[in-house]
Motif scaffolding. Structure first.
Motif, PDB file in Angstrom:
ATOM      1  N   ALA A 115      -6.390  -6.009  -2.014  1.00 20.43           N
ATOM      2  CA  ALA A 115      -6.806  -4.719  -2.571  1.00 20.43           C
ATOM      3  C   ALA A 115      -5.751  -3.700  -2.173  1.00 20.43           C
ATOM      4  CB  ALA A 115      -8.174  -4.331  -2.018  1.00 20.43           C
ATOM      5  N   ILE A 116      -5.047  -3.150  -3.163  1.00 16.75           N
ATOM      6  CA  ILE A 116      -3.859  -2.348  -2.893  1.00 16.75           C
ATOM      7  C   ILE A 116      -4.050  -0.909  -3.353  1.00 16.75           C
ATOM      8  CG2 ILE A 116      -1.386  -2.098  -3.343  1.00 16.75           C
ATOM      9  CD1 ILE A 116      -1.389  -5.137  -3.965  1.00 16.75           C
ATOM     10  N   ARG A 117      -3.881   0.013  -2.439  1.00 17.74           N
ATOM     11  CA  ARG A 117      -3.828   1.434  -2.785  1.00 17.74           C
ATOM     12  C   ARG A 117      -2.695   2.053  -1.979  1.00 17.74           C
ATOM     13  NH1 ARG A 117      -9.280   3.807   0.212  1.00 17.74           N
ATOM     14  NH2 ARG A 117      -8.762   3.102   2.321  1.00 17.74           N
ATOM     15  N   GLY A 118      -2.235   3.208  -2.411  1.00 20.96           N
ATOM     16  CA  GLY A 118      -1.134   3.849  -1.710  1.00 20.96           C
ATOM     17  C   GLY A 118       0.138   3.036  -1.829  1.00 20.96           C
ATOM     18  N   VAL A 136      -5.187  -3.410  -7.872  1.00 20.14           N
ATOM     19  CA  VAL A 136      -4.353  -2.293  -7.440  1.00 20.14           C
ATOM     20  C   VAL A 136      -4.852  -0.981  -8.043  1.00 20.14           C
ATOM     21  CG1 VAL A 136      -2.735  -2.747  -9.312  1.00 20.14           C
ATOM     22  CG2 VAL A 136      -1.956  -1.462  -7.339  1.00 20.14           C
ATOM     23  N   ALA A 137      -4.753   0.078  -7.273  1.00 26.96           N
ATOM     24  CA  ALA A 137      -5.081   1.406  -7.795  1.00 26.96           C
ATOM     25  C   ALA A 137      -4.023   1.826  -8.810  1.00 26.96           C
ATOM     26  CB  ALA A 137      -5.145   2.414  -6.650  1.00 26.96           C
ATOM     27  N   PRO A 138      -4.417   2.502  -9.886  1.00 24.41           N
ATOM     28  CA  PRO A 138      -3.440   2.895 -10.908  1.00 24.41           C
ATOM     29  C   PRO A 138      -2.290   3.722 -10.349  1.00 24.41           C
ATOM     30  CG  PRO A 138      -5.668   3.192 -11.731  1.00 24.41           C
ATOM     31  CD  PRO A 138      -5.794   2.873 -10.273  1.00 24.41           C
ATOM     32  N   ASP A 139      -2.559   4.560  -9.328  1.00 21.17           N
ATOM     33  CA  ASP A 139      -1.513   5.424  -8.787  1.00 21.17           C
ATOM     34  C   ASP A 139      -0.857   4.853  -7.541  1.00 21.17           C
ATOM     35  OD1 ASP A 139      -3.646   5.656  -7.073  1.00 21.17           O
ATOM     36  OD2 ASP A 139      -3.638   7.854  -6.980  1.00 21.17           O
ATOM     37  N   ALA A 140      -1.107   3.585  -7.237  1.00 23.61           N
ATOM     38  CA  ALA A 140      -0.433   2.950  -6.103  1.00 23.61           C
ATOM     39  C   ALA A 140       1.071   2.888  -6.370  1.00 23.61           C
ATOM     40  CB  ALA A 140      -0.989   1.554  -5.873  1.00 23.61           C
ATOM     41  N   ASP A 196      -9.982   1.825  -9.929  1.00 26.50           N
ATOM     42  CA  ASP A 196      -9.943   3.106  -9.221  1.00 26.50           C
ATOM     43  C   ASP A 196     -10.243   2.941  -7.737  1.00 26.50           C
ATOM     44  OD1 ASP A 196      -9.291   4.484 -11.527  1.00 26.50           O
ATOM     45  OD2 ASP A 196     -11.385   4.879 -12.049  1.00 26.50           O
ATOM     46  N   ASP A 197     -11.092   1.970  -7.412  1.00 25.06           N
ATOM     47  CA  ASP A 197     -11.419   1.663  -6.023  1.00 25.06           C
ATOM     48  C   ASP A 197     -11.150   0.181  -5.796  1.00 25.06           C
ATOM     49  OD1 ASP A 197     -12.492   1.208  -3.515  1.00 25.06           O
ATOM     50  OD2 ASP A 197     -14.262   2.451  -3.842  1.00 25.06           O
TER      51      ASP A 197
END
Length: 270
Positions: A115-118, A136-140, A196-197
């Protein structure tokens, strides 16, 4: 389970291992203790028959921003801080510390969902490539960033990345070190899909998979991991070996019985 310095935290609930890189104040950057934590955690999970699925994420706003700045300073003197990690020898294909930190997730018999964010940069991205599925988050922000620092991806990335995105795209990403968004990463095949999450979606997916027969899930992963890496005759023969072991087994019988009885199955892990 966790490393001595709490670099990696783990909680196992109902067969799902929630594994989190835990150095948020440093964007979960990789230092010797983090390398040790990743390898030791992955190897411990491999020995735990109750684990059916692993979710890999980072605490705080980032997945992993890559190497700790201390590692870059050490390189100026020709040192590799990752080599100072205290790990037992490995008899697998990955021998170097960084390679083991990424490949240990690919070696697990159970599915691994990242699970990837940032930020997922450099070595951080290569660790994510060890997972079977990446949400992955769209803005990662993802990048094969090593060439920016005069290096090459040496944590299995050169071998794994072309299989995911194709050789030409792998070269473009590696040679430019450009940063791509989560949205573009999914379009390129670098990630499976966006959310998104990502962590909530990854845990939900993990629970769904954990509800299936663990023996069937592991067999499917073994077969899919060899696809394209062995000749067709070998792959087809492996299918027959796996299906032969599953038909009539306790978990396969339970899957059918529960289906007809319209109830949740109760599978055995061993």
């Amino acid at each position: 389970m966790s490393s001595d310095e709490q670099r990696v935290r783990v909680e196992v609930v109902d067969g799902v291992a929630d594994v989190r890189l835990s150095r948020p104040e440093k964007r979960n950057a990789l230092d010797p203790a983090m390398f040790e934590g990743l390898v030791s955690t992955g190897e411990a999970l491999r020995k735990d028959p109750s684990v059916r699925v692993v979710v890999l994420s980072g605490e705080g706003p980032d997945f992993c921003a890559g190497l700790d700045f201390g590692s870059f300073r050490a390189m100026a003197n020709g040192e590799r801080l990752s080599a100072s990690a205290q790990l037992p020898p490995s008899d697998g294909p990955a021998r170097a510390t960084g390679q083991r930190a990424a490949w240990v997730w690919a070696e697990l018999e159970v599915p691994v969902i990242a699970a990837i964010r940032g930020n997922a940069l450099g070595g951080g991205l290569q660790i994510a490539l060890g997972a079977d599925i990446r949400i992955v988050a769209p803005d990662a922000k993802l990048s094969v960033m090593e060439v920016k620092w005069g290096l090459i991806p040496d944590m299995t990335g050169t071998q794994v990345l072309p299989e995911l995105v194709g050789r030409d795209v792998a070269k473009e990403l590696t040679l430019t070190a450009r940063v791509v968004s989560g949205t573009e990463a999914a379009q390129l095949g670098l990630c499976t899909r966006t959310a998104d999450d990502p962590l909530t979606d990854a845990l939900a997916l993990a629970r769904e998979i954990a509800g299936r027969s663990p023996h069937a899930v592991r067999a499917a992963k073994r077969l899919l991991d060899t696809a394209g890496r062995v000749d067709l005759a070998t792959g087809f023969a492996a299918e027959q070996t796996e299906i032969g072991a599953l038909i009539g087994s306790p978990n396969q019988v339970e899957a059918v019985t529960a289906g007809f009885e319209k109830r949740a199955p109760e599978f055995r892990d061993a």
